[in-house]
Design a protein around this motif. Sequence first.
Motif, PDB file in Angstrom:
ATOM      1  N   GLN A 174     -14.298  32.864  -9.819  1.00 25.49           N
ATOM      2  CA  GLN A 174     -14.916  33.164 -11.108  1.00 25.49           C
ATOM      3  C   GLN A 174     -13.958  33.950 -12.004  1.00 25.49           C
ATOM      4  N   ILE A 175     -13.193  34.865 -11.395  1.00 22.66           N
ATOM      5  CA  ILE A 175     -12.201  35.627 -12.152  1.00 22.66           C
ATOM      6  C   ILE A 175     -11.116  34.701 -12.691  1.00 22.66           C
ATOM      7  N   ASP A 176     -10.786  33.656 -11.908  1.00 21.16           N
ATOM      8  CA  ASP A 176      -9.760  32.699 -12.333  1.00 21.16           C
ATOM      9  C   ASP A 176     -10.261  31.734 -13.401  1.00 21.16           C
ATOM     10  N   GLY A 177     -11.518  31.855 -13.765  1.00 18.74           N
ATOM     11  CA  GLY A 177     -12.046  31.043 -14.857  1.00 18.74           C
ATOM     12  C   GLY A 177     -12.931  29.891 -14.439  1.00 18.74           C
ATOM     13  N   CYS A 178     -13.281  29.790 -13.173  1.00 15.94           N
ATOM     14  CA  CYS A 178     -14.145  28.703 -12.716  1.00 15.94           C
ATOM     15  C   CYS A 178     -15.594  28.969 -13.128  1.00 15.94           C
ATOM     16  N   SER A 179     -16.258  27.936 -13.559  1.00 15.64           N
ATOM     17  CA  SER A 179     -17.686  28.044 -13.843  1.00 15.64           C
ATOM     18  C   SER A 179     -18.458  27.946 -12.527  1.00 15.64           C
ATOM     19  N   ASN A 180     -19.753  28.183 -12.578  1.00 16.27           N
ATOM     20  CA  ASN A 180     -20.571  28.096 -11.369  1.00 16.27           C
ATOM     21  C   ASN A 180     -20.541  26.690 -10.780  1.00 16.27           C
ATOM     22  N   LEU A 181     -20.547  25.688 -11.656  1.00 21.11           N
ATOM     23  CA  LEU A 181     -20.494  24.313 -11.174  1.00 21.11           C
ATOM     24  C   LEU A 181     -19.160  24.023 -10.500  1.00 21.11           C
ATOM     25  N   GLN A 182     -18.072  24.502 -11.067  1.00 24.28           N
ATOM     26  CA  GLN A 182     -16.764  24.299 -10.463  1.00 24.28           C
ATOM     27  C   GLN A 182     -16.648  25.027  -9.126  1.00 24.28           C
ATOM     28  N   ILE A 183     -17.218  26.224  -9.037  1.00 23.68           N
ATOM     29  CA  ILE A 183     -17.220  26.956  -7.761  1.00 23.68           C
ATOM     30  C   ILE A 183     -17.976  26.152  -6.701  1.00 23.68           C
ATOM     31  N   LEU A 184     -19.104  25.601  -7.110  1.00 25.96           N
ATOM     32  CA  LEU A 184     -19.911  24.818  -6.167  1.00 25.96           C
ATOM     33  C   LEU A 184     -19.156  23.590  -5.687  1.00 25.96           C
ATOM     34  N   VAL A 185     -18.558  22.845  -6.607  1.00 26.67           N
ATOM     35  CA  VAL A 185     -17.919  21.566  -6.273  1.00 26.67           C
ATOM     36  C   VAL A 185     -16.583  21.766  -5.564  1.00 26.67           C
ATOM     37  N   ARG A 186     -15.788  22.728  -6.028  1.00 25.67           N
ATOM     38  CA  ARG A 186     -14.419  22.878  -5.523  1.00 25.67           C
ATOM     39  C   ARG A 186     -14.290  23.817  -4.332  1.00 25.67           C
ATOM     40  N   ILE A 187     -15.234  24.724  -4.173  1.00 25.90           N
ATOM     41  CA  ILE A 187     -15.100  25.729  -3.112  1.00 25.90           C
ATOM     42  C   ILE A 187     -16.238  25.651  -2.104  1.00 25.90           C
ATOM     43  N   VAL A 188     -17.474  25.727  -2.583  1.00 29.95           N
ATOM     44  CA  VAL A 188     -18.614  25.825  -1.670  1.00 29.95           C
ATOM     45  C   VAL A 188     -18.823  24.537  -0.881  1.00 29.95           C
ATOM     46  N   LEU A 189     -18.879  23.409  -1.547  1.00 30.94           N
ATOM     47  CA  LEU A 189     -19.159  22.151  -0.847  1.00 30.94           C
ATOM     48  C   LEU A 189     -18.072  21.761   0.154  1.00 30.94           C
ATOM     49  N   PRO A 190     -16.776  21.886  -0.173  1.00 33.61           N
ATOM     50  CA  PRO A 190     -15.767  21.561   0.851  1.00 33.61           C
ATOM     51  C   PRO A 190     -15.859  22.428   2.097  1.00 33.61           C
ATOM     52  N   LEU A 191     -16.403  23.642   1.972  1.00 29.55           N
ATOM     53  CA  LEU A 191     -16.561  24.525   3.125  1.00 29.55           C
ATOM     54  C   LEU A 191     -17.909  24.352   3.815  1.00 29.55           C
ATOM     55  N   SER A 192     -18.701  23.426   3.320  1.00 29.07           N
ATOM     56  CA  SER A 192     -20.074  23.279   3.816  1.00 29.07           C
ATOM     57  C   SER A 192     -20.336  21.929   4.459  1.00 29.07           C
ATOM     58  N   MET A 193     -19.297  21.287   4.976  1.00 28.83           N
ATOM     59  CA  MET A 193     -19.477  19.970   5.573  1.00 28.83           C
ATOM     60  C   MET A 193     -20.461  19.959   6.754  1.00 28.83           C
TER      61      MET A 193
END
Length: 294
Positions: A174-193
Amino acid sequence: MVKETFGDRVLSFIIHTLLVLALIAVLYPLLFVLAASISDPSKVLGGEVWLWPKGITFRGYEKVFQNNDILQGYGNTILYTVIGTAINIVMTILAAYPLSRKDLAGRGYFTAFFVFTMFFSGGLIPTYLLVKNLGMVNTMWALIIPNALAIWNVIIMRTFFQQNIPIEVQESAQIDGCSNLQILVRIVLPLSMPILAVMTLFYSVAHWNSFFSALIYLTDRSKYPLQLVLREILIQSNLKDMVETNEESLAKSVMEGESIKYAVVIIANLPVLLLYPFLQRYFVKGLVIGAVKG
């Protein structure tokens, strides 16, 4: 290493014995149906088939694959399962992720609202009237939209997000400028397989085995799922299209009908039976995740 006591050994023996009995109780019916589906129907009706097939014949399977209703029902079930599971996964993610965020205002109230629906519902008749007013009766959406979200699965996925996705990682993004949707798609989902696999299995098995919604909302036989076709065969004995009663004796027709029933049960459950052993650990992991307090 802690030494095992006599009481521990007795308890272990009792547990293993109960597990073996449970395995037999679950496995034997499956083996019997499989053996009966390829056995001579006269031997099945005569009680000669217990575990191994006798008088091997594939007449029941031949009749099944000659029946257009079963093949069409198989295709419908695959379609409903794929589309329904995809919608379920998207809806569950969109509900679970916000509830997992501590910075969501009113998170407790939203969670209570979701949980409330697990104990109270509108009832069958009001639900049917709503589906009818929305124009979804006799469409596949009547089987998918009303069941687009399972609250228990939302709680499981929310708990996984809370326990396994570090909040520091999300805050850094979020500090790097990611929106909540980007955090979900780029970070949360890849770690949630793992949890995505659990949800996919839960939802797909539920769709594959579902027949009550189709029984209530569908009137066009061409849209029937496989389980509803199977219900007709097993409960209503709807075999007139598969058994040539005009040319065969009644006794042979009854025997052929029995063979068809067992064959249909095997064909209907084969995808789940083949898939489950490879993904069993994900089911177990999902249950464990759901038992953790979030």
